[in-house]
Scaffold this active site. Sequence first.
Site, mmCIF file in Angstrom:
data_model
loop_
_atom_site.group_PDB
_atom_site.id
_atom_site.type_symbol
_atom_site.label_atom_id
_atom_site.label_comp_id
_atom_site.label_asym_id
_atom_site.label_seq_id
_atom_site.Cartn_x
_atom_site.Cartn_y
_atom_site.Cartn_z
ATOM 1 N N SER A 133 -45.410 -25.745 -6.242
ATOM 2 C CA SER A 133 -45.799 -27.009 -5.626
ATOM 3 C C SER A 133 -45.802 -28.107 -6.682
ATOM 4 O O SER A 133 -46.085 -27.850 -7.860
ATOM 5 C CB SER A 133 -47.194 -26.892 -5.016
ATOM 6 O OG SER A 133 -47.687 -28.160 -4.637
ATOM 7 N N TYR B 10 -55.866 -25.775 -5.961
ATOM 8 C CA TYR B 10 -54.538 -25.477 -5.441
ATOM 9 C C TYR B 10 -53.478 -25.709 -6.513
ATOM 10 O O TYR B 10 -52.583 -24.884 -6.726
ATOM 11 C CB TYR B 10 -54.262 -26.356 -4.221
ATOM 12 C CG TYR B 10 -52.941 -26.089 -3.547
ATOM 13 C CD1 TYR B 10 -52.794 -25.034 -2.661
ATOM 14 C CD2 TYR B 10 -51.837 -26.908 -3.781
ATOM 15 C CE1 TYR B 10 -51.583 -24.793 -2.027
ATOM 16 C CE2 TYR B 10 -50.625 -26.686 -3.159
ATOM 17 C CZ TYR B 10 -50.503 -25.615 -2.278
ATOM 18 O OH TYR B 10 -49.303 -25.383 -1.669
ATOM 19 N N LYS C 157 -50.969 -22.947 -8.282
ATOM 20 C CA LYS C 157 -49.516 -23.090 -8.238
ATOM 21 C C LYS C 157 -48.913 -23.195 -9.636
ATOM 22 O O LYS C 157 -47.816 -22.693 -9.898
ATOM 23 C CB LYS C 157 -49.141 -24.318 -7.400
ATOM 24 C CG LYS C 157 -49.408 -24.152 -5.912
ATOM 25 C CD LYS C 157 -48.613 -22.988 -5.328
ATOM 26 C CE LYS C 157 -48.765 -22.873 -3.831
ATOM 27 N NZ LYS C 157 -48.012 -21.743 -3.268
#
Length: 301
Positions: A149, A162, A166
């Site tokens: 991401s 998050y 990633k």
Amino acid sequence: MTDLSGRVAIVTGAGKSLGRAYALGLAERGAAVVVNNRRHQGESDEQTSAAQVVAAIRARGGRAVANYDEVEQAQAGENMVKAALAAFGRLDIVVANAAVPQAAAFHKTSVEDFRTIFDFGFYGTLHLLQAAWPILRENGYGRIVTTASSAGRFGNHGLTAYGAAKGAIESLTRSLAAEGAARGIKANAISPYALSQMTSAYLSGEIAERFSPEQVVPMVLWLASENCTANGEVIIAGGGHFRRGFPVETQSADGVGRNMAAVFDEIRDKAGVAYTSSNAAFDGLLKDMHLDAASARKKPN
């Protein structure tokens, strides 16, 4: 057209959106697919998204089985690998797609929240890869596609957990690429911009249509194929367009005896150099220092 006839793939988070599109695409090209997605409370087998994807694949003449393991559980990866071997007798392709979103500033994100995001995203990927790795090494062939991401490369407000998960996946992928190369294993990451459960609140109308999950699929199929020449790469995909992401470092500035603010101003304005490995980056620093990379490395006894 990518031909995956005879190959066997596992796709996690394959019940909807991107994972579903990957599973359907792999099956359309001839691969047998283990379709993983968790069962939600009260669902019968037929009602699960995984079973519905399997039914769609079979209706088109493909081969697939459903798996309902929750990726954050330690045994999930091993169970998926066993399912592939039991149903199809082999394993060639792993597409680690499952993750959960985050939308909270760092001061509102607890350590427990971090653990949850990492359990689904990073450890969900790790459990599967650790279970699949011995099989791929023994076979002398494998294709791994992880899910990265932009939040993991650049950071983003409200995505500390998050993004960190990633970022860890990108590093893991590059390291596996280095370790697996001699065994015929190629590991790459796809970094998608696509309409999904995570992005539906931000994409609408014509943009949502343009950024359909199906626009990402061709690159995933190529990365999963025998024809793939990429290894250790991060491919950004969205709206039918693709680009390559990689680590960049500037040329160095000599800071011995200098004010560090001045040093920073100098390196901030230098051109970036793309490096494909940590060894290459170190060799670049040695070059800036007018040192020979070969002579700088310790010779084995």
